[in-house]
Design an enzyme around this catalytic site. Structure first.
Site, PDB file in Angstrom:
ATOM      1  N   PRO A   1       2.390  23.005  54.564  1.00  0.00           N
ATOM      2  CA  PRO A   1       2.339  21.980  55.613  1.00  0.00           C
ATOM      3  C   PRO A   1       0.912  21.623  56.014  1.00  0.00           C
ATOM      4  O   PRO A   1       0.602  20.447  56.239  1.00  0.00           O
ATOM      5  CB  PRO A   1       3.120  22.621  56.762  1.00  0.00           C
ATOM      6  CG  PRO A   1       4.087  23.526  56.079  1.00  0.00           C
ATOM      7  CD  PRO A   1       3.336  24.091  54.897  1.00  0.00           C
ATOM      8  N   TYR A   2       0.022  22.612  56.104  1.00  0.00           N
ATOM      9  CA  TYR A   2      -1.379  22.313  56.426  1.00  0.00           C
ATOM     10  C   TYR A   2      -1.962  21.334  55.418  1.00  0.00           C
ATOM     11  O   TYR A   2      -2.553  20.306  55.784  1.00  0.00           O
ATOM     12  CB  TYR A   2      -2.220  23.594  56.452  1.00  0.00           C
ATOM     13  CG  TYR A   2      -3.691  23.308  56.294  1.00  0.00           C
ATOM     14  CD1 TYR A   2      -4.405  22.699  57.319  1.00  0.00           C
ATOM     15  CD2 TYR A   2      -4.352  23.591  55.100  1.00  0.00           C
ATOM     16  CE1 TYR A   2      -5.760  22.386  57.164  1.00  0.00           C
ATOM     17  CE2 TYR A   2      -5.694  23.288  54.939  1.00  0.00           C
ATOM     18  CZ  TYR A   2      -6.402  22.695  55.973  1.00  0.00           C
ATOM     19  OH  TYR A   2      -7.719  22.383  55.812  1.00  0.00           O
ATOM     20  N   ALA A   3      -1.831  21.653  54.132  1.00  0.00           N
ATOM     21  CA  ALA A   3      -2.390  20.789  53.095  1.00  0.00           C
ATOM     22  C   ALA A   3      -1.762  19.402  53.146  1.00  0.00           C
ATOM     23  O   ALA A   3      -2.443  18.385  52.954  1.00  0.00           O
ATOM     24  CB  ALA A   3      -2.191  21.426  51.726  1.00  0.00           C
TER      25      ALA A   3
ATOM     26  N   THR B   1      -0.673  17.846  55.752  1.00  0.00           N
ATOM     27  CA  THR B   1      -1.250  17.068  56.864  1.00  0.00           C
ATOM     28  C   THR B   1      -2.551  16.410  56.442  1.00  0.00           C
ATOM     29  O   THR B   1      -2.846  15.280  56.851  1.00  0.00           O
ATOM     30  CB  THR B   1      -1.479  17.925  58.115  1.00  0.00           C
ATOM     31  OG1 THR B   1      -2.509  18.909  57.891  1.00  0.00           O
ATOM     32  CG2 THR B   1      -0.203  18.594  58.597  1.00  0.00           C
TER      33      THR B   1
ATOM     34  N   SER C   1       0.832  27.190  59.563  1.00  0.00           N
ATOM     35  CA  SER C   1       1.447  25.876  59.329  1.00  0.00           C
ATOM     36  C   SER C   1       2.846  26.023  58.728  1.00  0.00           C
ATOM     37  O   SER C   1       3.717  25.190  58.979  1.00  0.00           O
ATOM     38  CB  SER C   1       0.557  25.039  58.392  1.00  0.00           C
ATOM     39  OG  SER C   1       0.662  25.439  57.037  1.00  0.00           O
TER      40      SER C   1
END
Length: 331
Positions: A140-142, A144, A82
């Site tokens: 970025p993953y978190a 999202t 991510s």
């Protein structure tokens, strides 16, 4: 009861589907197979395609008008990926989830359970969190996941949809019956890397040794995936009681309440295997954080759920799955 599981051919989604089947709930699987496995859909109702494909989602509901709820597990989940590709992660995890919610509303599906993540939290000084802790995602993953939670809550406040976000801590293990497990051949998380180190005959790399923990390595709340699956069954059974009246959205942590450092996980790994591995200290990876563990009893209070399996159980089942994976999956 019948439930649509988006991402139901992945590690967690397929395990939830198994738990549903074992308790008399019929799962309907929707998965694009970008990361999911066709083998995990055998003997189950399966639709291959994307959650953003409105025509396909409409067909699912036309052919299964008795679907009572949706579990949204479809997402990309690798933190370093991510960081390297935030556009791809926002498109897959946020934009497509918004499309999916629109399709659910159009098909009059009022219940959604969302697979969220404890990575959205800012940990307290003691590295614990509960559902009221500050939200401060660091990858970025978190982000999202945090964006999706807020987005779903906004929609639920004004439309005929109720949303329960289950914030997972760190899943390990496999279906104890070995029907499904981690599908990735070379996983990036700590336990997967330990198993790979054992298979490759190399030391395990402890990525980050300067964290403010008792031994300097990162800390996580490792929860067995079968316990996670059982929590989803409990959530389906209690959904209408939990989200009643003016309550349109809620969040519940799913963890053990115990923090385990990477070094402690390695010690546990070596205690249950016949082939212990050595370790070597290395720098942090992009997107890595110190971690946290839950201190909340909300899951027990609201869902009637508490974990049954230990970290050692999760390691044993992960090792069993790793030994069988090549026989069950084609590649």
């Amino acid at each position: 009861m019948k439930v649509l599981i988006a991402g139901g051919a992945g590690f967690i989604g397929s395990t939830i589907a198994s738990a549903c089947l074992d308790t008399g709930i019929t799962p309907v699987i929707l998965d694009s197979l970008v990361t999911g496995r066709r083998e995990f859909t055998e003997g189950r109702v399966f639709y291959e395609g994307d959650i953003a494909d409105g025509t396909l989602v409409d067909r699912v509901f036309t052919e299964h008008p008795d679907i009572d709820a949706v579990i949204q597990c479809a997402a990309l989940i690798v933190v370093p990926d991510s960081v390297a590709d935030p556009v791809g992660y926002y498109e897959a995890n946020v934009a497509k989830s918004l499309d999916f919610v629109g399709h659910l509303l159009r098909n009059d599906c009022p219940r959604m359970i969302f697979s969220s993540s404890a990575s959205i939290y800012r940990a307290n000084d003691d590295l614990t969190v509960d559902e009221e802790s500050a939200v401060e995602p660091l990858s970025p993953y978190a982000r999202t996941k945090a964006v999706c939670e807020a987005m779903f809550a906004d929609v639920a406040a004004t439309r005929p949809l109720r949303v329960l976000s289950l914030r997972y801590f760190n899943p390990i293990g496999a279906d104890p019956k070995m029907r499904t497990g981690l599908q990735l051949p070379r996983p990036s998380h700590a336990l997967g890397q330990m198993i790979l180190a054992q298979e490759d005959g190399v030391p395990f790399r402890v990525t980050g040794t300067d964290y403010p923990t008792r031994d300097g390595s990162g800390i996580r709340d490792y929860v067995h995936v079968w316990d996670l699956a059982a929590a989803h069954v409990a959530a389906l059974r209690t959904f209408d009681t939990l989200l009643a009246g003016a309550t349109t959205s809620a969040a519940v942590n799913l963890g053990t309440g115990t923090g385990t450092t990477v070094r402690e996980l390695l010690d546990a790994f070596n205690s249950v295997t016949d082939a212990p591995i050595a370790s070597v200290d290395t720098a942090r990876r992009p997107g890595d954080v110190v971690g946290a563990y839950t201190r909340s009893d909300r899951a027990k209070e609201l869902l009637g759920w508490q974990p049954r399996y230990s970290v050692a159980d999760g390691i044993r089942d992960s090792l069993r799955w790793a030994a069988l994976r090549g026989e069950i999956l084609a590649g």
